[in-house]
Scaffold this motif. Structure first.
Motif, PDB file in Angstrom:
ATOM      1  N   LEU A 155       0.852  -1.185   0.004  1.00  0.00           N
ATOM      2  CA  LEU A 155       0.158   0.012  -0.204  1.00  0.00           C
ATOM      3  C   LEU A 155       0.856   1.400   0.020  1.00  0.00           C
ATOM      4  CD1 LEU A 155      -2.528  -1.170   2.805  1.00  0.00           C
ATOM      5  CD2 LEU A 155      -2.732  -1.348   0.356  1.00  0.00           C
ATOM      6  N   GLN A 156       0.112   2.330  -0.473  1.00  0.00           N
ATOM      7  CA  GLN A 156       0.978   3.657  -0.277  1.00  0.00           C
ATOM      8  C   GLN A 156       0.936   4.096   0.906  1.00  0.00           C
ATOM      9  OE1 GLN A 156       2.284   5.506  -3.000  1.00  0.00           O
ATOM     10  NE2 GLN A 156       1.892   3.828  -4.320  1.00  0.00           N
ATOM     11  N   SER A 157       1.888   4.685   1.412  1.00  0.00           N
ATOM     12  CA  SER A 157       2.078   4.885   2.528  1.00  0.00           C
ATOM     13  C   SER A 157       3.302   6.132   3.036  1.00  0.00           C
ATOM     14  CB  SER A 157       2.349   3.892   3.686  1.00  0.00           C
ATOM     15  OG  SER A 157       3.671   3.465   3.439  1.00  0.00           O
ATOM     16  N   ALA A 158       3.422   6.767   4.071  1.00  0.00           N
ATOM     17  CA  ALA A 158       4.727   7.584   4.280  1.00  0.00           C
ATOM     18  C   ALA A 158       5.638   6.631   4.465  1.00  0.00           C
ATOM     19  CB  ALA A 158       4.368   8.064   5.748  1.00  0.00           C
ATOM     20  N   PRO A 159       7.047   7.438   3.874  1.00  0.00           N
ATOM     21  CA  PRO A 159       8.239   6.800   3.669  1.00  0.00           C
ATOM     22  C   PRO A 159       8.700   5.869   4.498  1.00  0.00           C
ATOM     23  CG  PRO A 159       8.502   9.052   2.975  1.00  0.00           C
ATOM     24  CD  PRO A 159       6.974   8.885   3.566  1.00  0.00           C
ATOM     25  N   HIS A 160       8.234   6.169   6.065  1.00  0.00           N
ATOM     26  CA  HIS A 160       8.913   5.461   7.182  1.00  0.00           C
ATOM     27  C   HIS A 160       7.862   4.281   7.695  1.00  0.00           C
ATOM     28  CE1 HIS A 160       6.159   8.305   9.008  1.00  0.00           C
ATOM     29  NE2 HIS A 160       6.070   7.429   9.891  1.00  0.00           N
ATOM     30  N   VAL A 161       6.983   4.014   6.778  1.00  0.00           N
ATOM     31  CA  VAL A 161       5.883   2.832   6.950  1.00  0.00           C
ATOM     32  C   VAL A 161       5.966   1.887   5.795  1.00  0.00           C
ATOM     33  CG1 VAL A 161       3.344   2.676   7.235  1.00  0.00           C
ATOM     34  CG2 VAL A 161       4.563   4.667   8.178  1.00  0.00           C
ATOM     35  N   ALA A 162       5.944   0.728   6.275  1.00  0.00           N
ATOM     36  CA  ALA A 162       6.024  -0.336   5.366  1.00  0.00           C
ATOM     37  C   ALA A 162       4.456  -0.946   5.693  1.00  0.00           C
ATOM     38  CB  ALA A 162       6.666  -1.567   5.931  1.00  0.00           C
ATOM     39  N   ALA A 163       3.612  -0.648   4.505  1.00  0.00           N
ATOM     40  CA  ALA A 163       2.169  -0.936   4.593  1.00  0.00           C
ATOM     41  C   ALA A 163       1.613  -1.943   3.588  1.00  0.00           C
ATOM     42  CB  ALA A 163       1.453   0.224   4.382  1.00  0.00           C
ATOM     43  N   PHE A 164       1.003  -3.222   4.316  1.00  0.00           N
ATOM     44  CA  PHE A 164       0.443  -4.085   3.316  1.00  0.00           C
ATOM     45  C   PHE A 164      -0.782  -4.494   3.559  1.00  0.00           C
ATOM     46  CE2 PHE A 164       4.686  -4.767   5.177  1.00  0.00           C
ATOM     47  CZ  PHE A 164       5.422  -4.874   4.169  1.00  0.00           C
ATOM     48  N   HIS A 165      -1.755  -5.139   2.510  1.00  0.00           N
ATOM     49  CA  HIS A 165      -2.857  -5.814   2.875  1.00  0.00           C
ATOM     50  C   HIS A 165      -2.790  -7.039   2.350  1.00  0.00           C
ATOM     51  CE1 HIS A 165      -7.111  -6.278   1.503  1.00  0.00           C
ATOM     52  NE2 HIS A 165      -7.165  -6.479   2.738  1.00  0.00           N
ATOM     53  N   PHE A 166      -3.094  -8.269   3.216  1.00  0.00           N
ATOM     54  CA  PHE A 166      -3.036  -9.570   2.757  1.00  0.00           C
ATOM     55  C   PHE A 166      -4.325 -10.035   2.511  1.00  0.00           C
ATOM     56  CE2 PHE A 166       0.698  -8.716   5.755  1.00  0.00           C
ATOM     57  CZ  PHE A 166       1.836  -9.022   4.786  1.00  0.00           C
ATOM     58  N   THR A 167      -4.540 -10.775   1.616  1.00  0.00           N
ATOM     59  CA  THR A 167      -5.692 -11.593   1.472  1.00  0.00           C
ATOM     60  C   THR A 167      -5.729 -12.979   0.771  1.00  0.00           C
ATOM     61  OG1 THR A 167      -5.788 -10.895  -1.052  1.00  0.00           O
ATOM     62  CG2 THR A 167      -7.047  -9.437   0.764  1.00  0.00           C
ATOM     63  N   GLY A 168      -6.390 -13.731   1.156  1.00  0.00           N
ATOM     64  CA  GLY A 168      -6.368 -15.137   0.752  1.00  0.00           C
ATOM     65  C   GLY A 168      -5.379 -16.114   1.679  1.00  0.00           C
ATOM     66  N   THR A 169      -4.492 -16.812   1.011  1.00  0.00           N
ATOM     67  CA  THR A 169      -3.447 -17.495   1.681  1.00  0.00           C
ATOM     68  C   THR A 169      -2.231 -16.722   1.231  1.00  0.00           C
ATOM     69  OG1 THR A 169      -4.617 -19.564   1.585  1.00  0.00           O
ATOM     70  CG2 THR A 169      -2.406 -19.722   1.743  1.00  0.00           C
ATOM     71  N   LEU A 170      -1.024 -16.406   2.127  1.00  0.00           N
ATOM     72  CA  LEU A 170      -0.119 -15.645   1.861  1.00  0.00           C
ATOM     73  C   LEU A 170       1.041 -16.946   1.672  1.00  0.00           C
ATOM     74  CD1 LEU A 170       1.383 -13.123   2.469  1.00  0.00           C
ATOM     75  CD2 LEU A 170       1.973 -14.008   4.635  1.00  0.00           C
ATOM     76  N   SER A 171       1.533 -16.729   0.581  1.00  0.00           N
ATOM     77  CA  SER A 171       2.564 -17.670   0.192  1.00  0.00           C
ATOM     78  C   SER A 171       3.910 -17.356   0.195  1.00  0.00           C
ATOM     79  CB  SER A 171       2.604 -17.782  -1.701  1.00  0.00           C
ATOM     80  OG  SER A 171       2.915 -16.582  -2.300  1.00  0.00           O
ATOM     81  N   GLY A 172       4.975 -18.063   0.173  1.00  0.00           N
ATOM     82  CA  GLY A 172       6.483 -17.773   0.147  1.00  0.00           C
ATOM     83  C   GLY A 172       6.882 -16.656  -0.630  1.00  0.00           C
ATOM     84  N   GLU A 173       6.203 -16.672  -1.696  1.00  0.00           N
ATOM     85  CA  GLU A 173       6.684 -15.446  -2.447  1.00  0.00           C
ATOM     86  C   GLU A 173       6.182 -14.146  -2.008  1.00  0.00           C
ATOM     87  OE1 GLU A 173       5.155 -14.542  -7.147  1.00  0.00           O
ATOM     88  OE2 GLU A 173       6.657 -16.375  -7.049  1.00  0.00           O
ATOM     89  N   ASP A 174       4.687 -14.235  -1.544  1.00  0.00           N
ATOM     90  CA  ASP A 174       4.141 -13.214  -0.917  1.00  0.00           C
ATOM     91  C   ASP A 174       5.139 -12.548   0.431  1.00  0.00           C
ATOM     92  OD1 ASP A 174       2.116 -13.257  -2.649  1.00  0.00           O
ATOM     93  OD2 ASP A 174       1.030 -14.369  -1.231  1.00  0.00           O
ATOM     94  N   TYR A 175       5.349 -13.323   0.904  1.00  0.00           N
ATOM     95  CA  TYR A 175       6.157 -12.902   2.261  1.00  0.00           C
ATOM     96  C   TYR A 175       7.365 -12.579   1.798  1.00  0.00           C
ATOM     97  CZ  TYR A 175       8.127 -13.110   6.814  1.00  0.00           C
ATOM     98  OH  TYR A 175       8.346 -12.666   8.179  1.00  0.00           O
ATOM     99  N   ASP A 176       8.156 -12.860   0.652  1.00  0.00           N
ATOM    100  CA  ASP A 176       9.621 -12.507   0.211  1.00  0.00           C
ATOM    101  C   ASP A 176       9.433 -11.276  -0.149  1.00  0.00           C
ATOM    102  OD1 ASP A 176      10.709 -14.767   0.567  1.00  0.00           O
ATOM    103  OD2 ASP A 176      10.689 -15.475  -1.522  1.00  0.00           O
ATOM    104  N   ALA A 177       7.923 -10.643  -0.828  1.00  0.00           N
ATOM    105  CA  ALA A 177       7.953  -9.314  -1.346  1.00  0.00           C
ATOM    106  C   ALA A 177       7.642  -8.399  -0.106  1.00  0.00           C
ATOM    107  CB  ALA A 177       6.561  -9.394  -1.986  1.00  0.00           C
ATOM    108  N   CYS A 178       7.056  -8.988   0.840  1.00  0.00           N
ATOM    109  CA  CYS A 178       6.720  -8.255   2.264  1.00  0.00           C
ATOM    110  C   CYS A 178       8.092  -7.850   2.919  1.00  0.00           C
ATOM    111  CB  CYS A 178       5.914  -9.144   3.181  1.00  0.00           C
ATOM    112  SG  CYS A 178       5.766  -8.592   4.691  1.00  0.00           S
ATOM    113  N   VAL A 179       8.921  -8.948   2.926  1.00  0.00           N
ATOM    114  CA  VAL A 179      10.246  -8.701   3.561  1.00  0.00           C
ATOM    115  C   VAL A 179      11.121  -7.736   2.701  1.00  0.00           C
ATOM    116  CG1 VAL A 179      12.453  -9.874   4.097  1.00  0.00           C
ATOM    117  CG2 VAL A 179      10.310 -10.778   4.953  1.00  0.00           C
ATOM    118  N   ALA A 180      10.999  -7.641   1.676  1.00  0.00           N
ATOM    119  CA  ALA A 180      11.956  -6.891   0.803  1.00  0.00           C
ATOM    120  C   ALA A 180      11.488  -5.323   0.859  1.00  0.00           C
ATOM    121  CB  ALA A 180      11.689  -7.026  -0.771  1.00  0.00           C
TER     122      ALA A 180
END
Length: 126
Positions: free
Chosen positions: A5-30
């Motif tokens: 999600l769009q957010s302030a520069p110091h905020v990592a913002a996410f919306h998770f839906t369905g089942t979170l996959s390993g690939e999704d998790y990698d994107a979150c960590v990145a």
């Protein structure tokens, strides 16, 4: 599935839906690591509305990442968790007590805007 999600520069913002996959998790960590590379402290906004679970791969990555950040928890100033599941809000609140450096608050889905405003507030130096 993950949506960054769009957010302030110091905020990592996410919306998770369905089942979170390993690939999704990698994107979150990145995304988290990108924010940490430019800011001494960050906040995290996580909207879990519509999330149904995590794959075993994502769970394993979550545990490993959490352990790898053990000495850096003070870099995470606050976290907002939006969820419609009361049990998940209770689990999040419990986890927040285990990590005293992080101000973790849970919000109902109709409080999403309030949650983002709270998490985007300027951060005090660590």
């Amino acid at each position: 599935m993950i949506e960054i999600l769009q957010s302030a520069p110091h905020v990592a913002a996410f919306h998770f839906t369905g089942t979170l996959s390993g690939e999704d998790y990698d994107a979150c960590v990145a995304e988290i690591e990108a924010r940490l590379s430019s800011h001494p402290r960050i906040a995290v906004f996580t909207d879990l509305t519509g999330m149904t679970g995590m794959s075993a791969e994502a769970m394993g990555k979550d545990v490993r990442y959490g352990i790898s950040k053990f000495g850096e928890y003070s870099r995470f100033a606050r976290a907002a968790v939006v969820t419609e599941r009361h049990w998940l809000a209770k689990v999040s609140a419990f986890i927040g007590k285990l990590v005293p450096n992080i101000d973790l608050r849970t919000f109902e889905p109709d409080q999403r805007g309030e949650a983002m405003l709270w998490v985007e507030q300027p951060l005090a130096p660590g």
